[in-house]
Write a protein that holds these residues in place. Sequence first.
Motif, PDB file in Angstrom:
ATOM      1  N   ARG A 297       0.818  -1.206   0.000  1.00  0.00           N
ATOM      2  CA  ARG A 297       0.000   0.000   0.000  1.00  0.00           C
ATOM      3  C   ARG A 297       0.859   1.266   0.000  1.00  0.00           C
ATOM      4  O   ARG A 297       1.824   1.372   0.747  1.00  0.00           O
ATOM      5  CB  ARG A 297      -0.929  -0.006   1.215  1.00  0.00           C
ATOM      6  N   THR A 298       0.484   2.206  -0.841  1.00  0.00           N
ATOM      7  CA  THR A 298       1.120   3.518  -0.883  1.00  0.00           C
ATOM      8  C   THR A 298       0.049   4.573  -0.634  1.00  0.00           C
ATOM      9  O   THR A 298      -1.127   4.250  -0.460  1.00  0.00           O
ATOM     10  CB  THR A 298       1.768   3.766  -2.251  1.00  0.00           C
ATOM     11  N   GLN A 299       0.434   5.833  -0.661  1.00  0.00           N
ATOM     12  CA  GLN A 299      -0.542   6.909  -0.466  1.00  0.00           C
ATOM     13  C   GLN A 299      -1.589   6.927  -1.576  1.00  0.00           C
ATOM     14  O   GLN A 299      -2.703   7.413  -1.388  1.00  0.00           O
ATOM     15  CB  GLN A 299       0.164   8.259  -0.399  1.00  0.00           C
ATOM     16  N   GLN A 300      -1.221   6.398  -2.739  1.00  0.00           N
ATOM     17  CA  GLN A 300      -2.163   6.363  -3.861  1.00  0.00           C
ATOM     18  C   GLN A 300      -3.152   5.196  -3.753  1.00  0.00           C
ATOM     19  O   GLN A 300      -4.167   5.177  -4.445  1.00  0.00           O
ATOM     20  CB  GLN A 300      -1.405   6.243  -5.188  1.00  0.00           C
ATOM     21  N   HIS A 301      -2.847   4.228  -2.909  1.00  0.00           N
ATOM     22  CA  HIS A 301      -3.712   3.051  -2.775  1.00  0.00           C
ATOM     23  C   HIS A 301      -4.754   3.289  -1.680  1.00  0.00           C
ATOM     24  O   HIS A 301      -4.529   3.005  -0.513  1.00  0.00           O
ATOM     25  CB  HIS A 301      -2.878   1.808  -2.451  1.00  0.00           C
ATOM     26  N   LEU A 302      -5.892   3.819  -2.071  1.00  0.00           N
ATOM     27  CA  LEU A 302      -6.974   4.083  -1.138  1.00  0.00           C
ATOM     28  C   LEU A 302      -7.666   2.772  -0.742  1.00  0.00           C
ATOM     29  O   LEU A 302      -7.338   1.700  -1.254  1.00  0.00           O
ATOM     30  CB  LEU A 302      -7.978   5.037  -1.786  1.00  0.00           C
ATOM     31  N   ASP A 303      -8.632   2.884   0.174  1.00  0.00           N
ATOM     32  CA  ASP A 303      -9.382   1.695   0.588  1.00  0.00           C
ATOM     33  C   ASP A 303      -9.953   0.959  -0.623  1.00  0.00           C
ATOM     34  O   ASP A 303      -9.927  -0.282  -0.690  1.00  0.00           O
ATOM     35  CB  ASP A 303     -10.534   2.089   1.518  1.00  0.00           C
ATOM     36  N   ARG A 304     -10.467   1.712  -1.572  1.00  0.00           N
ATOM     37  CA  ARG A 304     -11.059   1.123  -2.772  1.00  0.00           C
ATOM     38  C   ARG A 304     -10.048   0.232  -3.498  1.00  0.00           C
ATOM     39  O   ARG A 304     -10.396  -0.848  -3.980  1.00  0.00           O
ATOM     40  CB  ARG A 304     -11.552   2.233  -3.691  1.00  0.00           C
ATOM     41  N   CYS A 305      -8.808   0.678  -3.559  1.00  0.00           N
ATOM     42  CA  CYS A 305      -7.779  -0.091  -4.256  1.00  0.00           C
ATOM     43  C   CYS A 305      -7.494  -1.401  -3.534  1.00  0.00           C
ATOM     44  O   CYS A 305      -7.390  -2.468  -4.166  1.00  0.00           O
ATOM     45  CB  CYS A 305      -6.493   0.728  -4.375  1.00  0.00           C
ATOM     46  N   LEU A 306      -7.363  -1.339  -2.216  1.00  0.00           N
ATOM     47  CA  LEU A 306      -7.092  -2.559  -1.455  1.00  0.00           C
ATOM     48  C   LEU A 306      -8.243  -3.544  -1.594  1.00  0.00           C
ATOM     49  O   LEU A 306      -8.028  -4.751  -1.809  1.00  0.00           O
ATOM     50  CB  LEU A 306      -6.857  -2.221   0.019  1.00  0.00           C
ATOM     51  N   VAL A 307      -9.460  -3.058  -1.491  1.00  0.00           N
ATOM     52  CA  VAL A 307     -10.630  -3.934  -1.632  1.00  0.00           C
ATOM     53  C   VAL A 307     -10.644  -4.586  -3.008  1.00  0.00           C
ATOM     54  O   VAL A 307     -10.908  -5.792  -3.148  1.00  0.00           O
ATOM     55  CB  VAL A 307     -11.919  -3.128  -1.374  1.00  0.00           C
ATOM     56  N   HIS A 308     -10.328  -3.818  -4.044  1.00  0.00           N
ATOM     57  CA  HIS A 308     -10.320  -4.373  -5.397  1.00  0.00           C
ATOM     58  C   HIS A 308      -9.215  -5.403  -5.584  1.00  0.00           C
ATOM     59  O   HIS A 308      -9.414  -6.415  -6.276  1.00  0.00           O
ATOM     60  CB  HIS A 308     -10.190  -3.255  -6.426  1.00  0.00           C
ATOM     61  N   LEU A 309      -8.050  -5.187  -5.000  1.00  0.00           N
ATOM     62  CA  LEU A 309      -6.969  -6.156  -5.149  1.00  0.00           C
ATOM     63  C   LEU A 309      -7.324  -7.468  -4.449  1.00  0.00           C
ATOM     64  O   LEU A 309      -7.110  -8.563  -4.995  1.00  0.00           O
ATOM     65  CB  LEU A 309      -5.658  -5.601  -4.597  1.00  0.00           C
ATOM     66  N   ILE A 310      -7.860  -7.367  -3.238  1.00  0.00           N
ATOM     67  CA  ILE A 310      -8.272  -8.573  -2.519  1.00  0.00           C
ATOM     68  C   ILE A 310      -9.376  -9.295  -3.287  1.00  0.00           C
ATOM     69  O   ILE A 310      -9.368 -10.524  -3.423  1.00  0.00           O
ATOM     70  CB  ILE A 310      -8.745  -8.208  -1.096  1.00  0.00           C
ATOM     71  N   ALA A 311     -10.325  -8.537  -3.828  1.00  0.00           N
ATOM     72  CA  ALA A 311     -11.423  -9.145  -4.590  1.00  0.00           C
ATOM     73  C   ALA A 311     -10.902  -9.831  -5.849  1.00  0.00           C
ATOM     74  O   ALA A 311     -11.402 -10.901  -6.232  1.00  0.00           O
ATOM     75  CB  ALA A 311     -12.456  -8.083  -4.958  1.00  0.00           C
ATOM     76  N   TYR A 312      -9.904  -9.231  -6.488  1.00  0.00           N
ATOM     77  CA  TYR A 312      -9.317  -9.834  -7.686  1.00  0.00           C
ATOM     78  C   TYR A 312      -8.711 -11.200  -7.352  1.00  0.00           C
ATOM     79  O   TYR A 312      -8.965 -12.192  -8.056  1.00  0.00           O
ATOM     80  CB  TYR A 312      -8.250  -8.903  -8.256  1.00  0.00           C
ATOM     81  N   GLY A 313      -7.933 -11.258  -6.292  1.00  0.00           N
ATOM     82  CA  GLY A 313      -7.346 -12.530  -5.888  1.00  0.00           C
ATOM     83  C   GLY A 313      -8.401 -13.523  -5.462  1.00  0.00           C
ATOM     84  O   GLY A 313      -8.357 -14.707  -5.834  1.00  0.00           O
ATOM     85  N   ALA A 314      -9.378 -13.058  -4.678  1.00  0.00           N
ATOM     86  CA  ALA A 314     -10.443 -13.948  -4.210  1.00  0.00           C
ATOM     87  C   ALA A 314     -11.206 -14.554  -5.374  1.00  0.00           C
ATOM     88  O   ALA A 314     -11.494 -15.758  -5.405  1.00  0.00           O
ATOM     89  CB  ALA A 314     -11.391 -13.182  -3.291  1.00  0.00           C
ATOM     90  N   PHE A 315     -11.511 -13.725  -6.373  1.00  0.00           N
ATOM     91  CA  PHE A 315     -12.307 -14.245  -7.482  1.00  0.00           C
ATOM     92  C   PHE A 315     -11.497 -15.168  -8.374  1.00  0.00           C
ATOM     93  O   PHE A 315     -12.068 -16.058  -9.031  1.00  0.00           O
ATOM     94  CB  PHE A 315     -12.927 -13.117  -8.310  1.00  0.00           C
ATOM     95  N   ALA A 316     -10.190 -15.017  -8.394  1.00  0.00           N
ATOM     96  CA  ALA A 316      -9.369 -15.959  -9.164  1.00  0.00           C
ATOM     97  C   ALA A 316      -9.599 -17.383  -8.659  1.00  0.00           C
ATOM     98  O   ALA A 316      -9.731 -18.325  -9.445  1.00  0.00           O
ATOM     99  CB  ALA A 316      -7.896 -15.578  -9.057  1.00  0.00           C
TER     100      ALA A 316
END
Length: 332
Positions: A297-316
């Motif tokens: 996570r960086t300053q550019q990675h908001l909550d939305r970004c983290l949720v989307h990354l986790i969702a991407y892995g989960a859906f894989a």
Amino acid sequence: MPGPFRYTDPTPPKSATGRTAEVYAQMATDFGTDRAPTFTVLSSAPELLTATWALMRESLLAGPGTRTGKELVALGVSLANRCPFCVDAHTMLLHATGDHRLAETVARGETPADPEQARLLAWGKASRTPGAPKLTPVPFSAEDAPGHIGTALAFHFINRIVSALLTENVLPCGAQKMRAVRSLAGRSLSATVRRELLPGTSLALLDEPDAAGPAWAAGGPVGAAYAALRTAATSGAGLLTDEDRALVAETVAAWEGSHPSLSGSELPGRDRPGARLALLAALAPYRITDEDVTAWRTQQHLDRCLVHLIAYGAFAAVDRIESALGRVALAG
């Protein structure tokens, strides 16, 4: 008192607007609460929140098959994925169906006395492993397949979101571990759980309510909801490099349902933090640590970004599981 959220700070349901508020309103009516952390944690990404709610509603709540049977499938999935939050939640929801003995039987880790119920629980557990022998024959009719398969896939996704982004406690201080509390919490939802819901109501909330779903869903609302979740979750691919996306795809394609070793040697290190988070979300979300999140996570990675990354892995992982369940269902 600490809240249930580990790495995000979602907007409270009472402050929601637009489509998110519409989802919460439907949840309050159809699920008995608009404050389920399971869904609130997705609120920074409304398209994920909406599609996840739609798949759960159209399969578990409104889909074909008995609510008790589908709760057993969801519970079996949650046990296989080592998600204590969801195990406790579905134990309470079994209490809400009125089958208190069954709820406490599974709470003790025992096998239901009824053979059909035992098969549904075992099938849910087996669904984590593509091609598992216990997946056949399926313990439900062809007509009930969309409800049961949709429920299994909904909770393979939800388990991973919950394990990655929430604590283990459904209720404050882990009160759900007490039998009396489980029973009381379930009874408080009994009227909602026993209501018969009109299928398809959630589809009006989706961006593309008519998207084609998989064959096992027989063109019904469960399939449309699954297709919407697939679109929303896979959009997180843009958070990874081409190399990291390829690594995630290759690793999940070769995965046979096992839990990674405690050493995690089969996973990338924190020098590839995005791929590591996505693969942990897919295979062992309960092992995501503060250090894993901080490394990516960086300053550019908001909550939305983290949720989307986790969702991407989960859906894989969900996509890998779905391909196997779909073959089983279509084979009869």
